[in-house]
Design an enzyme around this catalytic site. Structure first.
Site, short mmCIF file in Angstrom:
data_model
loop_
_atom_site.label_atom_id
_atom_site.label_comp_id
_atom_site.label_asym_id
_atom_site.label_seq_id
_atom_site.Cartn_x
_atom_site.Cartn_y
_atom_site.Cartn_z
N LYS A 1 5.12 10.30 -6.95
CA LYS A 1 5.05 10.91 -8.28
C LYS A 1 3.81 10.35 -8.97
O LYS A 1 3.66 9.13 -9.09
CB LYS A 1 6.31 10.59 -9.08
CG LYS A 1 6.31 11.19 -10.48
CD LYS A 1 7.59 10.82 -11.24
CE LYS A 1 7.58 11.45 -12.62
NZ LYS A 1 8.77 11.07 -13.41
N TYR B 1 6.17 5.75 -7.84
CA TYR B 1 5.63 6.30 -9.09
C TYR B 1 4.26 5.67 -9.33
O TYR B 1 4.16 4.48 -9.64
CB TYR B 1 6.58 5.98 -10.23
CG TYR B 1 6.35 6.77 -11.50
CD1 TYR B 1 5.30 7.68 -11.63
CD2 TYR B 1 7.21 6.63 -12.59
CE1 TYR B 1 5.10 8.39 -12.79
CE2 TYR B 1 7.03 7.35 -13.76
CZ TYR B 1 5.98 8.23 -13.86
OH TYR B 1 5.79 8.94 -15.01
#
Length: 308
Positions: free
Chosen positions: A161, A136
């Site tokens: 992400k 992330y």
């Protein structure tokens, strides 16, 4: 092991709390079942919207067990890990023991590290289990191309992400690594930015509003993929941007506004949250209620609109 990141609209359940501030597992079951019934393509449990930062290991394990039981292999289940490295490794191991499909690695706690330090942090977590891993990118965990390229040597890494929003960097990453990784849009209220992300290879996103108006999320995504600009503009003007305006009013609304929306549509979830997040003000709650009433009036929910 399917070494691919989930695609489509990704569901991120909340951590429902009862009147005593304890985890409400029955409400969590309803939250997850609702997302499954609406055709979301994956469940990410105990992540940001699930108040990852406020969970203890017992609660984390309970949330994962509920998710695994309710989902029952219908779609992939990913967990949130990150923060303190030792805790991240422990929770990664729990995720593997409970037979999750993978985990989303949130940024390390507080410290801003050099690229070498970020690499070592992520590598330790990725190779700790055989589960799929998605990194992330946000806040104090921004990866440059050489770092991400080096991490792709690990078979467990399946996706990135992005919650940072630097499109120059995103283009460099996606066009250099292309299909080696799955690309997930993790920006706040991702519907707002998805038109910029889709053309460069991002084929999935986390949708906060899917917790209470998933048919709008699906309508939006179908319109985006089919280039229906008229419908996109309508949805932006009538629903997405007004909700986003409320979300920006206070820090923490990225979580508590989701719970408020769920309560408004009748799910067994209140907007009760744990500090430092705050509940939604009455004024903002009423504004959201008005938007959702209009959403259901103007765009009635007739049937699931799942991508073929």
């Amino acid at each position: 092991m399917n070494r691919k990141a989930p695609t489509g609209i990704l569901g991120f359940p909340v951590a429902p709390l009862n009147n005593q501030g304890k985890l409400d597992e029955k409400a969590l079951e309803a939250n997850i079942q609702f997302l499954l019934d609406e055709g979301l393509e994956a469940i990410f449990i105990a992540c940001g919207s699930g108040e990852f930062q406020s969970l203890n290991t017992k609660e984390y394990t309970a949330m994962l067990e509920v998710a695994i039981s309710v989902v029952n292999r219908k779609v992939p289940v990913y967990t949130g890990v990150g923060g303190n490295l030792s805790t991240a490794l422990e929770w990664a191991r729990i995720s593997e023991e409970k037979q999750a499909d993978g985990y989303l690695i949130l940024p390390p706690y507080l410290i801003e590290g050099e690229q070498e330090g970020l690499y070592n942090y992520l590598k330790a977590i990725i190779e700790h289990t055989n589960l799929n891993a998605i990194v992330y990118q946000r806040d104090n965990a921004i990866l440059q191309l050489p770092t991400l390229e080096k991490l792709t040597e690990l078979n467990q890494l399946v996706g990135l992400k992005d919650g940072y929003g630097n499109m120059e960097l995103n283009i460099e990453l996606t066009q250099s690594l292309r299909k080696r990784l799955g690309w997930l849009n993790g920006m706040p209220m991702a519907e707002v930015t998805m038109p910029a992300y889709a053309p460069i290879g991002f084929n999935s996103y986390s949708s906060a509003i899917s917790n209470y108006v998933p048919h709008i999320s699906r309508m939006f995504y179908n319109a985006l993929l089919s280039h229906d600009q008229e419908l996109l503009s309508e949805l932006y003007q009538n629903i997405i941007l007004p909700i986003n305006d409320i979300r920006k009013q206070k820090k923490g609304y990225a979580v508590s506004l989701i719970k408020a929306g769920m309560e408004i549509i009748g799910l067994p979830v209140t907007d009760r949250v744990r500090p430092p997040i705050v509940s939604v003000d009455k004024e903002h709650y009423a504004q959201l209620e008005k938007i959702l009433t209009q959403a259901f009036d103007q765009y009635p929910k007739s049937s699931k609109q799942v991508l073929s």
